[in-house]
Structures are given as structure tokens and as C-alpha cells.
Write a protein that holds these residues in place. Structure first.
Motif, PDB file in Angstrom:
ATOM      1  N   LEU A 148      -0.885  -0.128   3.010  1.00 29.87           N
ATOM      2  CA  LEU A 148      -2.103  -0.638   3.634  1.00 29.87           C
ATOM      3  C   LEU A 148      -2.266  -2.131   3.350  1.00 29.87           C
ATOM      4  O   LEU A 148      -2.587  -2.914   4.247  1.00 29.87           O
ATOM      5  CB  LEU A 148      -3.323   0.135   3.125  1.00 29.87           C
ATOM      6  N   GLY A 149      -2.012  -2.538   2.119  1.00 30.47           N
ATOM      7  CA  GLY A 149      -2.079  -3.952   1.772  1.00 30.47           C
ATOM      8  C   GLY A 149      -1.116  -4.776   2.609  1.00 30.47           C
ATOM      9  O   GLY A 149      -1.464  -5.853   3.104  1.00 30.47           O
ATOM     10  N   GLU A 150       0.107  -4.276   2.783  1.00 29.33           N
ATOM     11  CA  GLU A 150       1.091  -4.988   3.608  1.00 29.33           C
ATOM     12  C   GLU A 150       0.647  -5.063   5.062  1.00 29.33           C
ATOM     13  O   GLU A 150       0.818  -6.087   5.716  1.00 29.33           O
ATOM     14  CB  GLU A 150       2.458  -4.308   3.515  1.00 29.33           C
ATOM     15  N   ARG A 151       0.066  -3.980   5.557  1.00 30.85           N
ATOM     16  CA  ARG A 151      -0.384  -3.980   6.952  1.00 30.85           C
ATOM     17  C   ARG A 151      -1.505  -4.993   7.177  1.00 30.85           C
ATOM     18  O   ARG A 151      -1.537  -5.710   8.176  1.00 30.85           O
ATOM     19  CB  ARG A 151      -0.850  -2.583   7.354  1.00 30.85           C
ATOM     20  N   LEU A 152      -2.438  -5.070   6.223  1.00 31.29           N
ATOM     21  CA  LEU A 152      -3.585  -5.960   6.385  1.00 31.29           C
ATOM     22  C   LEU A 152      -3.269  -7.410   6.031  1.00 31.29           C
ATOM     23  O   LEU A 152      -3.791  -8.323   6.670  1.00 31.29           O
ATOM     24  CB  LEU A 152      -4.746  -5.472   5.514  1.00 31.29           C
ATOM     25  N   TYR A 153      -2.428  -7.626   5.002  1.00 28.42           N
ATOM     26  CA  TYR A 153      -2.251  -8.975   4.457  1.00 28.42           C
ATOM     27  C   TYR A 153      -0.815  -9.468   4.448  1.00 28.42           C
ATOM     28  O   TYR A 153      -0.550 -10.594   4.074  1.00 28.42           O
ATOM     29  CB  TYR A 153      -2.805  -9.032   3.034  1.00 28.42           C
ATOM     30  N   GLY A 154       0.146  -8.628   4.841  1.00 28.80           N
ATOM     31  CA  GLY A 154       1.550  -9.023   4.825  1.00 28.80           C
ATOM     32  C   GLY A 154       2.199  -8.706   3.485  1.00 28.80           C
ATOM     33  O   GLY A 154       1.537  -8.320   2.527  1.00 28.80           O
ATOM     34  N   LYS A 155       3.515  -8.867   3.467  1.00 30.82           N
ATOM     35  CA  LYS A 155       4.242  -8.602   2.215  1.00 30.82           C
ATOM     36  C   LYS A 155       3.831  -9.593   1.147  1.00 30.82           C
ATOM     37  O   LYS A 155       3.516 -10.737   1.439  1.00 30.82           O
ATOM     38  CB  LYS A 155       5.753  -8.707   2.437  1.00 30.82           C
ATOM     39  N   ARG A 156       3.837  -9.126  -0.083  1.00 30.26           N
ATOM     40  CA  ARG A 156       3.511  -9.991  -1.210  1.00 30.26           C
ATOM     41  C   ARG A 156       4.647 -10.974  -1.424  1.00 30.26           C
ATOM     42  O   ARG A 156       5.813 -10.641  -1.244  1.00 30.26           O
ATOM     43  CB  ARG A 156       3.301  -9.146  -2.465  1.00 30.26           C
ATOM     44  N   GLU A 157       4.313 -12.190  -1.807  1.00 27.90           N
ATOM     45  CA  GLU A 157       5.321 -13.227  -2.031  1.00 27.90           C
ATOM     46  C   GLU A 157       6.370 -12.781  -3.030  1.00 27.90           C
ATOM     47  O   GLU A 157       7.545 -12.984  -2.843  1.00 27.90           O
ATOM     48  CB  GLU A 157       4.644 -14.496  -2.540  1.00 27.90           C
ATOM     49  N   ARG A 158       5.930 -12.136  -4.081  1.00 30.73           N
ATOM     50  CA  ARG A 158       6.845 -11.682  -5.130  1.00 30.73           C
ATOM     51  C   ARG A 158       7.873 -10.708  -4.570  1.00 30.73           C
ATOM     52  O   ARG A 158       9.050 -10.785  -4.880  1.00 30.73           O
ATOM     53  CB  ARG A 158       6.059 -11.025  -6.262  1.00 30.73           C
TER      54      ARG A 158
END
Length: 67
Positions: free
Chosen positions: A52-62
Motif C-alpha cells: 500500500l505504501g508503494e502504491r501511494l508513495y512509490g518505492k522507498r529510496e533505500r
């Protein structure tokens, strides 16, 4: 004569810990914050939140740098 305030009302004094900020956000605003590496979560609980986080905000930089 009253002393001068150097900080706005509500600033300074007691600081809430991170868990209290999360509880207050949930109770007052309906906000939900969770760390994906929280030891209280199992993989089946953690994975949909990551997705859900990836869908809303994109992949994390790390994660983008390592994989």
C-alpha cells in the motif's frame, strides 16, 4: 509584569514519544503510521502495508538502491 515567551503556546515542555504521537494521530485524526520492521507485526500483516505504501508513495529510496 508577565515574562516574555520565546516559543509559541504549545511548544516546548514535555515531548511525546513516537508511539504516543502515533496513538494520538490514530485517535484524533484517523491517521495510521507503522514501521515495517515493527517486531509486533508478522509478515502477513507487514506485506500488504508495504504494498500500500508503494502504491501511494512509490518505492522507498533505500529499496531502490538495494534491489
Amino acid at each position: 509584569m508577565m515574562g516574555m515567551r520565546f516559543t509559541p503556546k504549545g511548544y516546548g515542555g514535555h515531548r511525546r514519544d513516537t508511539e504516543q504521537v502515533k496513538r494520538d494521530g490514530w485517535n484524533e485524526e484517523g491517521l495510521f503510521a507503522v514501521m515495517l520492521d515493527d517486531h509486533r507485526l508478522t509478515w502477513p500483516e507487514r506485506e500488504p502495508r508495504r504494498q500500500l505504501g508503494e502504491r501511494l508513495y512509490g518505492k522507498r529510496e533505500r529499496e531502490m538502491r538495494h534491489g
